[in-house]
Design a protein around this motif. Structure first.
Motif, mmCIF file in Angstrom:
data_model
loop_
_atom_site.group_PDB
_atom_site.id
_atom_site.type_symbol
_atom_site.label_atom_id
_atom_site.label_comp_id
_atom_site.label_asym_id
_atom_site.label_seq_id
_atom_site.Cartn_x
_atom_site.Cartn_y
_atom_site.Cartn_z
ATOM 1 N N UNK A 80 0.805 -1.214 0.000
ATOM 2 C CA UNK A 80 0.000 0.000 0.000
ATOM 3 C C UNK A 80 0.843 1.270 0.000
ATOM 4 N N UNK A 94 4.165 -15.830 11.282
ATOM 5 C CA UNK A 94 3.863 -15.147 12.537
ATOM 6 C C UNK A 94 4.464 -15.816 13.767
ATOM 7 N N UNK A 213 -2.006 18.619 6.957
ATOM 8 C CA UNK A 213 -2.587 17.709 7.951
ATOM 9 C C UNK A 213 -1.501 17.155 8.860
ATOM 10 N N UNK B 195 -7.481 12.378 9.193
ATOM 11 C CA UNK B 195 -6.686 13.051 10.230
ATOM 12 C C UNK B 195 -7.574 13.819 11.199
ATOM 13 N N UNK B 227 -9.000 -0.912 1.437
ATOM 14 C CA UNK B 227 -7.808 -1.673 1.076
ATOM 15 C C UNK B 227 -6.661 -1.435 2.058
ATOM 16 N N UNK B 228 -6.592 -0.242 2.639
ATOM 17 C CA UNK B 228 -5.540 0.000 3.637
ATOM 18 C C UNK B 228 -5.695 -0.924 4.838
ATOM 19 N N UNK B 230 -6.303 -3.985 4.705
ATOM 20 C CA UNK B 230 -5.730 -5.318 4.456
ATOM 21 C C UNK B 230 -4.395 -5.439 5.195
ATOM 22 N N UNK B 231 -3.839 -4.295 5.566
ATOM 23 C CA UNK B 231 -2.585 -4.248 6.326
ATOM 24 C C UNK B 231 -2.919 -4.047 7.800
ATOM 25 N N UNK B 232 -2.037 -4.515 8.660
ATOM 26 C CA UNK B 232 -2.366 -4.540 10.085
ATOM 27 C C UNK B 232 -2.072 -3.235 10.800
ATOM 28 N N UNK B 233 -1.124 -2.425 10.299
ATOM 29 C CA UNK B 233 -0.603 -1.340 11.148
ATOM 30 C C UNK B 233 -0.435 0.000 10.445
ATOM 31 N N UNK B 234 -1.402 0.366 9.591
ATOM 32 C CA UNK B 234 -1.318 1.693 8.978
ATOM 33 C C UNK B 234 -2.015 2.720 9.877
ATOM 34 N N UNK B 235 -1.556 3.952 9.816
ATOM 35 C CA UNK B 235 -2.079 4.979 10.711
ATOM 36 C C UNK B 235 -3.167 5.809 9.997
ATOM 37 N N UNK B 236 -2.852 6.992 9.483
ATOM 38 C CA UNK B 236 -3.871 7.809 8.819
ATOM 39 C C UNK B 236 -3.212 8.771 7.835
ATOM 40 N N UNK B 237 -4.045 9.361 6.981
ATOM 41 C CA UNK B 237 -3.621 10.479 6.136
ATOM 42 C C UNK B 237 -4.795 11.441 6.079
ATOM 43 N N UNK B 238 -4.899 12.251 5.024
ATOM 44 C CA UNK B 238 -5.988 13.226 4.976
ATOM 45 C C UNK B 238 -7.097 12.811 4.016
ATOM 46 N N UNK B 318 -3.741 -17.349 10.699
ATOM 47 C CA UNK B 318 -2.525 -18.086 11.056
ATOM 48 C C UNK B 318 -1.577 -17.238 11.896
ATOM 49 N N UNK B 319 -2.066 -16.085 12.403
ATOM 50 C CA UNK B 319 -1.211 -15.268 13.262
ATOM 51 C C UNK B 319 -1.756 -15.265 14.685
ATOM 52 N N UNK B 361 -7.531 -9.951 8.608
ATOM 53 C CA UNK B 361 -7.134 -9.065 7.514
ATOM 54 C C UNK B 361 -7.409 -9.809 6.220
#
Lengths: 393, 393
Positions: A80, A94, A213, B195, B227-228, B230-238, B318-319, B361
């Motif tokens: 991403x 994992x 932002x 944000x 879609x973001x 699908x990943x475990x650890x994304x934060x944010x944008x605007x 599986x995690x 996920x």
């Protein structure tokens, strides 16, 4: 390389970063760099996520695109956010996570062996939050024929001169920190609880200003009052401000992981003479230091001019008075390269960026009035415009 | 030991923690423990500050009070926040900080030598964010006659059963995370920028609820959409939320460094059938897991019951599906001891606390509905009370 909406820089800029880094690898005879510092990983590939609490890296060789390696559930995050093709994104199973029977770096050794690097010269960031002693031991054990070379800060040093696009992001961060300080000054008053003030600081910093932002800063707000401000790094609790309290605010605006730190100090009511004297000393010494903030001078020139002038005012500071800034992840917003202190003989160059940090921690409180600056052709520019004073309310 | 207002626990409770830790040291034949994990440092001594970006530790021996060692400008922070007397607080000179010519651990070796520990058995936390490969090398080089023993997580394991006072703080954190989720649900709508939503989450979490004031969580809010996720650890944008978006919120309330993590997922409008199926599967499997959350069972029993039931619904994971929680500092709010996964045969005991984390996920998004629980005499109690559902708005 894939261009996509989340990338913060052009593919050309990333390619240039890879070139610079590879040139530095050559000078240390490094075949392959294992980059674990999250800010280095992001700077090289665009990758961005709060996944650094498990082991991950970028594998950088001379003759192929970088490879992202990390926990399986974070691999989609690399898809991403980075420009890497999916065949250059590798997840490990994992069961390696926080296990006492195996280490993720055991898996990385397998990957490096498959890449035929088991006898290579491999650079590792020996001094980094994200390269533990156990990580190093695992590589030593599983790659006995490799030459493990200390490459601490090798990538960080490629980052010290900022591109125009990086400066745009740092100026966005500056707009944010200006607003944070303005908001603090607006709302601070006796009776306000520290955590309420901290909540307002977070809100303002993350909301940002217009298109600027807010991203999360790599150091969270420090706002100690009175005796707590004799210490450099206390956060907050629920105590309430009182008339006469002096509080410093060490905070940063952050935009797309780029920081503009800036500290100010606010006195609720007229400050004691000692603090007025300290203010005068710090401002005068800061300007003496900044007269040396120009290409051709050395980093220590800024510091020495500052220390010397401060001493004339009867104040002393024996700790470093600034450092290089830019892109960062917790726990530190510094770049961990240049320090503004005696002995740092790095030559100043245009588009270097510093947090000049002439903080005084006294026996009954603290005073922080700091500036983040970018070097120009023949001087410096303050990134943020906030009144340079011990503010009184 | 000094009682003072900032200490979060009685001196008796700290003394009890030292006793437990020293008993564990005996089983590993350790004379002296060098504790670098900030949560372990705080748990043992009360110390609290954002100073972990430079090297620091607690030196714990059998026959005297712990010693805090760290950067000189942080020593006043140890005076302010720990119970230690000032003669047990040692600062090192600032030129050791982020230097390429010396390492703070060189100084620590001198301290240990003065304590006549140069031939002792010294426990070090080999796998820790705050014990770099270079830190270990420095100790090896400067203490050649010492026996350096891996004491990774030795202190963490003493922390797995919570005291009544710790549970009080975790329940405060639970009140906070309840309010955070309620606020998110109240304000989320198409058009809101991520944000802006993150700013509101921070504000609510730090302001807290009544006397339950908010401390900073060790992982900052994760709130990926579509879609973001699908990943475990994304934060944010605007980016702005749209009708149909599904977003998960992995957040924690935090009070006096104690965490209550809790994730929920919100769909803006009716979710696709696949997500309704996933919700049903996760909730059913979570309850199957939680039936095993009681003293006498093993950690893996919870996980296996969950995995097996989930599979019956046609979903796979599986995690790991949870971990021990309590006091923590960035970058991880887990305790890094117990994991809820196959092979973890730790016996469950009363007053253990877990974040049960049955997140999915998927290939087009994520679903997180999690619970933080404390084990009781014969079962478990949910720390926070937030509707267990894929929330729809």
């Amino acid at each position: 390389m894939r261009q996509h909406a989340k990338l913060n820089f052009s593919l050309d800029e990333y390619a240039d970063r890879l070139d610079k880094t590879r040139a530095a690898m050559v000078t240390k005879d490094i075949d392959c760099l294992v980059v674990v510092d999250p800010s280095n990983m992001g700077w090289l590939t665009g990758y961005d996520g709060w996944s650094f609490y498990t082991h991950q890296c970028v594998i950088l060789q001379h003759d192929q695109a970088p490879i992202w390696w990390g926990r399986g559930i974070d691999a989609p995050g690399a898809v991403r956010t980075s420009y890497l093709d999916s065949d250059h994104i590798l997840g490990y199973p994992d069961y390696f996570v926080q296990s006492d029977s195996c280490h993720p770096m055991d898996h990385l050794s397998g990957v490096l062996t498959e890449l035929k690097l088991e006898q290579a010269s491999i650079g590792v960031e020996m001094e980094n939050y994200y390269f533990s002693a156990a990580a190093f031991q695992s590589l030593q054990q599983h790659l006995p024929a490799a030459r493990l070379v200390d490459a601490t800060a090798l990538v960080n040093w490629q980052r010290i001169i900022k591109s125009e696009q990086e400066l745009i992001y740092m100026r966005s961060a500056a707009r944010i920190v200006e607003k944070m300080h303005a908001h603090i000054y607006n709302i601070i008053e006796p009776g306000l609880a520290k955590h309420e003030l901290a909540a307002e600081i977070f809100y303002t910093g993350i909301k940002g200003v217009d298109e600027h932002w807010g991203d999360y800063p790599a150091i969270l707000p420090l706002l100690p009052t009175g005796m707590d401000a004799t210490a450099a790094h206390l956060t907050w609790d629920d105590s309430r401000l009182k008339a006469g309290d002096i509080t410093f605010f060490e905070i940063a605006g952050c935009h797309r992981r780029y920081h503009c730190p800036l500290s100010r100090t606010i006195s609720l009511g007229k400050p004691p003479q000692k603090y007025l004297d300290a203010e005068k000393a710090v401002l005068d010494a800061m300007h003496a230091g900044l007269e040396n903030a120009k290409p051709g001078k050395l980093c220590e020139d800024i510091a020495i001019a500052f220390y010397d002038r401060l001493e004339k005012h009867g104040f002393n500071k024996d700790n470093r008075t600034g450092y290089s800034i830019g892109m960062s992840y917790p726990p530190d917003w510094g770049e961990r390269t240049i320090s503004l202190r005696r002995g740092d003989k790095t030559e100043l160059q245009k588009n270097m960026t510093f947090h000049f940090m002439p903080a005084l921690w006294l026996d009954d409180g603290g005073l922080e009035i700091t500036e983040s600056v970018v070097l120009t052709d023949n001087g410096y520019e303050r990134l943020a415009n906030v009144e340079q004073a011990l503010l009184v309310k």
